[in-house]
Every structure is written in C-alpha cells, then in structure tokens.
Design a protein around this motif. Structure first.
Motif, PDB file in Angstrom:
ATOM      1  N   THR A  64       0.831  -1.216   0.000  1.00 53.66           N
ATOM      2  CA  THR A  64       0.000   0.000   0.000  1.00 53.66           C
ATOM      3  C   THR A  64       0.862   1.261   0.000  1.00 53.66           C
ATOM      4  O   THR A  64       0.344   2.347   0.241  1.00 53.66           O
ATOM      5  N   SER A  65       2.151   1.141  -0.278  1.00 51.11           N
ATOM      6  CA  SER A  65       3.062   2.275  -0.050  1.00 51.11           C
ATOM      7  C   SER A  65       3.876   2.646  -1.281  1.00 51.11           C
ATOM      8  O   SER A  65       4.140   1.829  -2.161  1.00 51.11           O
ATOM      9  N   LEU A  66       4.286   3.917  -1.296  1.00 52.65           N
ATOM     10  CA  LEU A  66       5.338   4.404  -2.173  1.00 52.65           C
ATOM     11  C   LEU A  66       6.596   4.599  -1.336  1.00 52.65           C
ATOM     12  O   LEU A  66       6.511   4.985  -0.165  1.00 52.65           O
ATOM     13  N   HIS A  67       7.744   4.358  -1.950  1.00 51.23           N
ATOM     14  CA  HIS A  67       9.010   4.519  -1.242  1.00 51.23           C
ATOM     15  C   HIS A  67       9.861   5.581  -1.930  1.00 51.23           C
ATOM     16  O   HIS A  67       9.996   5.587  -3.162  1.00 51.23           O
ATOM     17  N   VAL A  68      10.397   6.482  -1.141  1.00 51.19           N
ATOM     18  CA  VAL A  68      11.210   7.584  -1.631  1.00 51.19           C
ATOM     19  C   VAL A  68      12.667   7.254  -1.356  1.00 51.19           C
ATOM     20  O   VAL A  68      13.053   6.946  -0.218  1.00 51.19           O
ATOM     21  N   TRP A  69      13.492   7.327  -2.403  1.00 52.24           N
ATOM     22  CA  TRP A  69      14.900   6.978  -2.305  1.00 52.24           C
ATOM     23  C   TRP A  69      15.759   8.203  -2.610  1.00 52.24           C
ATOM     24  O   TRP A  69      15.444   8.985  -3.507  1.00 52.24           O
ATOM     25  N   ASP A  70      16.846   8.342  -1.884  1.00 52.51           N
ATOM     26  CA  ASP A  70      17.855   9.348  -2.201  1.00 52.51           C
ATOM     27  C   ASP A  70      18.645   8.835  -3.399  1.00 52.51           C
ATOM     28  O   ASP A  70      19.295   7.780  -3.331  1.00 52.51           O
ATOM     29  N   TRP A  71      18.580   9.560  -4.513  1.00 53.38           N
ATOM     30  CA  TRP A  71      19.168   9.075  -5.759  1.00 53.38           C
ATOM     31  C   TRP A  71      20.692   8.951  -5.670  1.00 53.38           C
ATOM     32  O   TRP A  71      21.285   8.053  -6.266  1.00 53.38           O
ATOM     33  N   SER A  72      21.329   9.837  -4.931  1.00 50.63           N
ATOM     34  CA  SER A  72      22.793   9.827  -4.883  1.00 50.63           C
ATOM     35  C   SER A  72      23.351   8.839  -3.867  1.00 50.63           C
ATOM     36  O   SER A  72      24.383   8.207  -4.110  1.00 50.63           O
ATOM     37  N   THR A  73      22.660   8.660  -2.742  1.00 46.03           N
ATOM     38  CA  THR A  73      23.168   7.754  -1.704  1.00 46.03           C
ATOM     39  C   THR A  73      22.561   6.356  -1.775  1.00 46.03           C
ATOM     40  O   THR A  73      23.041   5.436  -1.115  1.00 46.03           O
ATOM     41  N   HIS A  74      21.486   6.201  -2.563  1.00 45.96           N
ATOM     42  CA  HIS A  74      20.800   4.911  -2.727  1.00 45.96           C
ATOM     43  C   HIS A  74      20.146   4.437  -1.431  1.00 45.96           C
ATOM     44  O   HIS A  74      19.961   3.235  -1.231  1.00 45.96           O
ATOM     45  N   LYS A  75      19.771   5.360  -0.590  1.00 49.12           N
ATOM     46  CA  LYS A  75      19.114   5.008   0.672  1.00 49.12           C
ATOM     47  C   LYS A  75      17.620   5.315   0.606  1.00 49.12           C
ATOM     48  O   LYS A  75      17.201   6.297  -0.010  1.00 49.12           O
ATOM     49  N   ARG A  76      16.838   4.476   1.246  1.00 45.18           N
ATOM     50  CA  ARG A  76      15.397   4.714   1.347  1.00 45.18           C
ATOM     51  C   ARG A  76      15.169   5.712   2.471  1.00 45.18           C
ATOM     52  O   ARG A  76      15.450   5.428   3.634  1.00 45.18           O
ATOM     53  N   VAL A  77      14.641   6.892   2.134  1.00 44.79           N
ATOM     54  CA  VAL A  77      14.567   7.979   3.105  1.00 44.79           C
ATOM     55  C   VAL A  77      13.151   8.265   3.591  1.00 44.79           C
ATOM     56  O   VAL A  77      12.966   8.985   4.575  1.00 44.79           O
ATOM     57  N   GLN A  78      12.142   7.719   2.912  1.00 50.72           N
ATOM     58  CA  GLN A  78      10.772   8.024   3.307  1.00 50.72           C
ATOM     59  C   GLN A  78       9.836   6.968   2.724  1.00 50.72           C
ATOM     60  O   GLN A  78      10.081   6.428   1.638  1.00 50.72           O
ATOM     61  N   THR A  79       8.778   6.650   3.451  1.00 50.37           N
ATOM     62  CA  THR A  79       7.729   5.751   2.968  1.00 50.37           C
ATOM     63  C   THR A  79       6.391   6.465   3.096  1.00 50.37           C
ATOM     64  O   THR A  79       6.067   7.005   4.160  1.00 50.37           O
ATOM     65  N   LEU A  80       5.630   6.487   2.002  1.00 51.14           N
ATOM     66  CA  LEU A  80       4.307   7.109   1.982  1.00 51.14           C
ATOM     67  C   LEU A  80       3.261   5.998   1.977  1.00 51.14           C
ATOM     68  O   LEU A  80       3.059   5.321   0.953  1.00 51.14           O
ATOM     69  N   ASP A  81       2.621   5.762   3.109  1.00 47.88           N
ATOM     70  CA  ASP A  81       1.585   4.742   3.207  1.00 47.88           C
ATOM     71  C   ASP A  81       0.277   5.332   2.687  1.00 47.88           C
ATOM     72  O   ASP A  81      -0.278   6.257   3.291  1.00 47.88           O
ATOM     73  N   LEU A  82      -0.222   4.804   1.588  1.00 47.42           N
ATOM     74  CA  LEU A  82      -1.430   5.329   0.956  1.00 47.42           C
ATOM     75  C   LEU A  82      -2.698   4.738   1.564  1.00 47.42           C
ATOM     76  O   LEU A  82      -3.806   5.174   1.210  1.00 47.42           O
TER      77      LEU A  82
END
Length: 362
Positions: A115-133
């Motif tokens: 049920t979620s979107l995941h936001v990634w830092d493009w340069s560090t390749h880390k998952r920085v945020q999850t948007l639970d819809l």
C-alpha cells in the motif's frame, strides 16, 4: 550488403539470486551512467522484497544491488527517478508466490499486498521516506513522474480501489501524496464479489504532460484526463474495449455510481476482444494510444480464461490531443492468438527509439 546482428543477452535467475538476493525482475530504466537499473518484486523464495539490480549496459552482466544492504522495501514493482531532484520513487504490488495463485481478497487483509510508495535518495541509494497510501491506495502499481525534469510531482495508479494518487514534494523537502482520481466500484451479481473495482493496471502521461491515461482492466475502459491542473484532473475521453461487464456476459451491474449502461462487447475486424485493456503506450506525437489485454498469466486464467485460450490482442485508439477524446481504430488489430506456437499473451509495449513510459530527461 552489410548485415548487422543483434546479440541476445539473457540475465540468468541464478545471477540475481547469488549476487543480489533478488528475484522476479520487473521495470528497467537506462541511467545516465550507461548502466541499466531493474526493479525486483521478491526474494528467491517468492516472498516480497523491493530491491534493485544494476546491469552493465554493454555486457548485461549483473553488477550487484543498487540499494545498500538492509534498505530494500517490503514489496517491489515499478519505479521512476528524477536526478535533478535527487529522488527515485518506487511502488509495490505483492509477494510473487501469492500473485501466482491468482487474486484472493483474503491475501490483502493478510498483508501480502503493498500500500506504499518509497522515496529513495538518488545519490546515496538510501530509502529515506515511505508514503503509506492506506486502503484507498492498495496495490500501487505504475509510477509516472511528469516528463518535465524540473517537475516535482507525478502520479501512481492504485489497482485495488481504482484510485490514482498524486505525489509531490512539499516546501519542506519531504514528499507527500493525495488522491487525485477515483473510479467507483460497481455493485454486481454473477461475479466473484458483490463489488467490482475498475482495477487500474496501467497509467501513462503524454510527453507534453497535458494528458494522463489509464486502463481499467476489469471494467474494460481506457480513460483520458486533462492534467493541466495536476490537483484537479478532468475526464475528457473514455472508450470501452472488452472487460468483465459487457452486456451479453454473465455479470449484471446492479448499481453504477457513474450511471453508465453496460457496454456492448467489442469486435474488431470480426474478432471479439477477450479480456480488458491493460498495458498502454502512446505515440510520441500523442495521437495514437495502444493497448494490450494480458496482465499476468495467473490472473488472466482467473478473470479471462477465454483470452488465455484465444490469445491476447493489441488495439489502437485515436487520440484528440487538442480537446481530448478517444476513438477506437476499427481497422487495426494485432491478434496474438495467431502467433506461431500460440496462442500468446502479449503484455508490454515499447517504441524502439524511446517512449512515454521509459524516457527520463536528465
């Protein structure tokens, strides 16, 4: 006379297993570095795991994981990146071993679907945020940023409830999402459930960022929305191409919030369209929209067994790219039931030189 040969390269599953701990690859995008990035939906045992594989674009050898150890998402599916904003956003379908069994509503309640979107830092390749819809955003599939590389917003189609969410960057730098379009379920009889969702399975945005298109695989329609105002999309085109509620089928619509008559079955060049519109692709000039009818063989067998027996098709829709409007081309049909060794179930559509769902501007 000069002959040029295209070398076929195959990425073996064992390379994904041993080098990346991933399986079930889905979406691929080329990177500015010359590498290829592919999202994966699961782990080698069939469980959910949203990770990414890097390939060498020349040799197609697996380089390794794009994400850092421990950063993979619970589920994976699609993704889109915007390097000017140092961001990548990925979506979720479900655990591959569950998908293979066909759709069971109980599996949603058991947490086997995302049920979620995941936001990634493009340069560090880390998952920085999850948007639970939440429930309204269950099974978010195709992710589409606006094509304008300066834009900080896009859309995702959420299959189960028939909704499209708009995601965007807030002034704080954090990302957020809001429901932008809703396709109401229809109350029916003669189907597996009393309520039939549209089941949005694909969306795309025209290259000029003016129109958004999506397919309702179960209801059987393709829709066109004017998104000049991205917070208030406006329906400007709709065409029915098969689906599960045709007027001569076993399903009877008891209540339809859209107040539409059950559509007649669709015939093209004498062949009845089995299944519903699924994957979409738009010509670069925005005037021809193509649709295929196969989603996933396990689900095809469950919802459209006649399509599995007869093969899927590809259709062409004329687009009014000025005022909006969709009209089926009655003289165009690619019948994959007639393929050698068929019938075949055709899925993805691609333009050789780039298209509306693969081109990303740096």
């Amino acid at each position: 006379m000069t002959l040029s040969l295209l070398r076929a390269s195959i990425v073996e599953p064992v390379d994904l297993y041993w080098k990346c701990g991933l399986a079930n690859p889905h979406t691929s995008h080329c990177l500015g570095s010359g590498q290829i990035l592919i999202s994966c939906m699961g782990d080698p045992s069939g469980g959910g795991k949203g990770g990414f594989v890097l390939l060498d674009a020349e040799t197609f050898e697996v380089i390794g994981n794009w994400e850092h150890p421990g950063e993979a998402a619970p589920f994976g599916y699609d993704f889109w990146y915007q390097p000017r904003h140092n961001v990548m956003i990925s979506s979720e379908w479900g655990a591959p071993k569950i998908l293979a069994e066909g759709f069971n509503p109980a599996h949603v309640a058991e947490g086997h679907y995302g049920t979620s979107l995941h936001v990634w830092d493009w340069s560090t390749h880390k998952r920085v945020q999850t948007l639970d819809l939440g429930e309204e955003g269950a099974i978010p599939l195709e992710v589409r940023f606006l094509h304008d590389p300066d834009a900080t917003e896009g859309f995702v189609g959420c299959a189960l409830r028939g909704n499209v969410f708009r995601f965007y960057r807030e002034p704080t730098g954090k990302w957020a999402a809001e429901k932008a379009i809703g396709v109401p379920s229809k109350k029916v009889e003669g189907w597996i459930l009393p309520d039939m969702p549209g089941l949005i399975t694909d969306i795309l945005i025209s290259l000029d960022d003016r129109f958004l298109y999506f397919s309702n695989w179960l209801h059987g329609d393709v829709r066109q929305y004017d998104i000049s105002d991205t917070r208030n999309p406006r329906l400007v085109g709709q065409v029915f191409l098969g689906g599960s509620i045709t007027s001569d089928g076993p399903v009877r619509v008891l209540e339809d919030p859209d107040n539409q008559l059950q559509p007649r079955p669709r015939f093209i060049k004498g062949k009845r369209v089995s299944g519903g519109p699924q994957m979409l692709q738009l010509s670069l000039d925005g005037q021809r929209l193509y649709a295929t009818t196969s989603l996933y063989s396990g689900w095809d067998k469950q919802f459209y067994p006649e399509m599995v027996r007869e093969g899927s098709v590809m259709m062409q829709i004329h687009v009014d790219s000025l005022k909006g409007g969709l009209t089926l081309n009655e003289n165009f049909l690619v019948d994959f039931g007639k393929e050698p060794g068929g019938p075949a179930l055709a899925h993805e559509l691609r333009y050789p030189g780039g298209d509306c769902t693969s081109d990303i501007w740096l």
